[in-house]
Design an enzyme around this catalytic site. Structure first.
Site, PDB file in Angstrom:
ATOM      1  CE  LYS A  27      -3.978   2.151   0.125  1.00  0.00           C
ATOM      2  NZ  LYS A  27      -3.819   3.505   0.572  1.00  0.00           N
ATOM      3  CG  LEU A  28       3.293   2.206   3.259  1.00  0.00           C
ATOM      4  CD1 LEU A  28       4.548   2.154   4.217  1.00  0.00           C
ATOM      5  CD2 LEU A  28       2.506   3.708   3.544  1.00  0.00           C
TER       6      LEU A  28
END
Length: 337
Positions: free
Chosen positions: A189-190
Site C-alpha cells: 500500500k505504501l
C-alpha cells in the site's frame, strides 16, 4: 462479557470506522447484506455518523463490546496508526473473552510493523481468530461506486476465498498477495501511495513550470488527458489548475498525506532504499502544514513550489476566462499574495 453469542452457521458482520471511506464501503456491504435479508452491525467513535447508515438498515452497536460479542467478521477502516492501535487494544481485549472465532479485516493504511504486532496478538489468542491486512486503493467517490482495488494478505486460501464474497461488493478488482505476512500488504500500500504522491509532485512541478513559461494550463491539461489519462492524474492536475487545493470535501488532507509519506520514508530508511521524490513531497506538504493548513487537500503541495517560483498560492475556486489568443485557461477566484 454478558450474553455472549456462540456464532455458528451464519456470518454476522461488524464494521468499525465510518469516515468518508468507511461509510461508503460499509454502505455497499450493507446493501449486499440487505439483499440477503441480513444487516451489518456498525460502531463509530462519533455516534452521529452511525445514524446515516442506520437509515439504510444497519444495526448500530451500543458499544465495541456488543459488536465483538455479536460478530464473527469485523472490518475496520480507521484514519491513522494511533486510531488503529487504540481500537484494536479494545478489540483484542474483548476478543479474548468470546467463545467464537472472529476474522478481523483491517483496511487502513498503517505501518507494516503495526500490522505484524496486531496479527501476532490476535493469533496468540486461544479462540483461533484470524487477522487479515487488506488495504484499499481509491478515493471516497471510488469507494461509493464500489470500484476500489483491494489487496489481501494474512490467513489462508480458504479464509481469503470466503472473504472475497464480501470484498467484491466494494471493489472492481482484488490483488492477492498470497502471503500470511500481513506486513507485505502494508508495504504494498505504501508503494502504491508513493506512485500517487510522486505523480502529484511531478504534476505540481510541471504545472508550475508551464505557468512560468507562459504555457496555457488548459492546454497542459489536454495533453495530460490525452497522454496520461489515469484518473488520479486527471483529478489532481485539474484541482491544481482550478485552484481547488483548499477544498476539504472528498479530498485527502495534508495531515493524512504527511502520515503516509512519513511511513514511506521510514520504510525506505529501514530497507536502505533511496526515495528522493518522497522527500521532496514531504517537505512541500510539511510547508503547508506549518502554515496551519493541514486540513487542506494534499494537492496544495503545489503552493510551496509556486511560492518559490514567485507565483501566488492557489487558495480557492477557479473562474474560467478567455484569452485574446483564443485559449481558455483557469485562473483562481482567490489568490494568496
Amino acid at each position: 462479557m454478558n450474553n455472549l453469542l456462540h456464532l455458528k452457521h451464519q456470518d454476522r458482520i461488524g464494521w468499525i470506522g465510518l469516515g468518508e471511506m468507511g461509510y461508503n464501503m460499509a454502505s455497499n456491504l450493507q446493501r449486499y447484506l440487505a439483499s440477503l435479508h441480513l444487516k451489518l452491525t456498525v460502531w463509530n467513535r462519533t455516534p452521529a455518523k452511525s445514524q446515516r447508515i442506520h437509515r439504510h438498515g444497519a444495526h448500530v452497536a451500543k458499544s465495541l463490546e456488543e459488536l465483538v460479542a455479536t460478530s464473527n467478521i469485523i472490518f475496520t477502516s480507521l484514519s491513522n496508526d494511533a486510531a488503529v492501535e487504540e481500537i484494536y487494544a479494545q478489540l483484542i481485549d474483548y476478543a479474548e473473552q468470546v467463545e467464537h472465532s472472529i476474522i478481523f479485516v483491517e483496511t487502513s493504511t498503517i505501518y507494516p510493523a503495526l500490522a505484524t504486532q496486531l496479527s501476532q496478538k490476535i493469533l496468540f489468542l486461544p479462540q483461533k481468530h484470524t487477522y487479515l491486512q487488506c488495504p484499499v486503493f481509491g478515493r471516497p467517490p471510488v469507494a461509493k461506486a464500489a470500484k476500489l482495488i483491494w489487496v489481501t494478505s494474512g490467513g489462508d486460501e480458504k479464509v481469503i476465498k470466503k472473504m472475497c464474497l464480501y470484498f467484491t461488493t466494494m471493489s472492481k478488482s482484488i490483488i492477492h498477495l498470497k502471503t500470511p505476512d500481513v506486513a507485505k500488504a502494508c508495504s504494498f500500500k505504501l508503494v502504491g501511495n508513493f506512485f500517487v504522491v510522486g505523480s502529484m509532485e511531478v504534476l505540481a512541478e510541471g504545472l508550475t513550470l508551464a505557468e512560468k513559461s507562459g504555457v496555457h494550463q488548459e492546454d497542459v491539461l489536454k495533453f495530460i488527458e490525452a497522454f496520461f489519462p489515469a484518473p488520479s492524474w486527471l483529478e489532481y492536475s485539474r484541482k491544481m489548475v482550478d485552484g481547488h487545493v483548499s477544498g476539504k470535501d472528498s479530498g485527502f488532507s495534508v495531515d493524512l498525506g504527511l502520515k503516509d509519506v512519513g511511513h514511506m520514508r521510514q520504510l525506505a530508511k529501514e530497507k536502505d532504499a533511496s526515495l528522493p521524490t518522497a522527500d521532496l513531497a514531504y517537505s512541500h506538504l510539511k510547508s503547508v502544514q506549518d502554515k496551519g493548513l493541514g486540513d487542506q487537500d494534499w494537492t496544495s503541495l503545489i503552493n510551496p513550489l509556486r511560492t518559490a517560483s514567485k507565483l501566488p498560492s492557489m487558495t480557492g475556486a477557479a473562474k474560467i476566462i478567455e484569452h485574446d489568443e483564443g485559449h481558455t485557461v483557469a485562473t483562481n477566484a482567490v489568490r494568496e499574495e
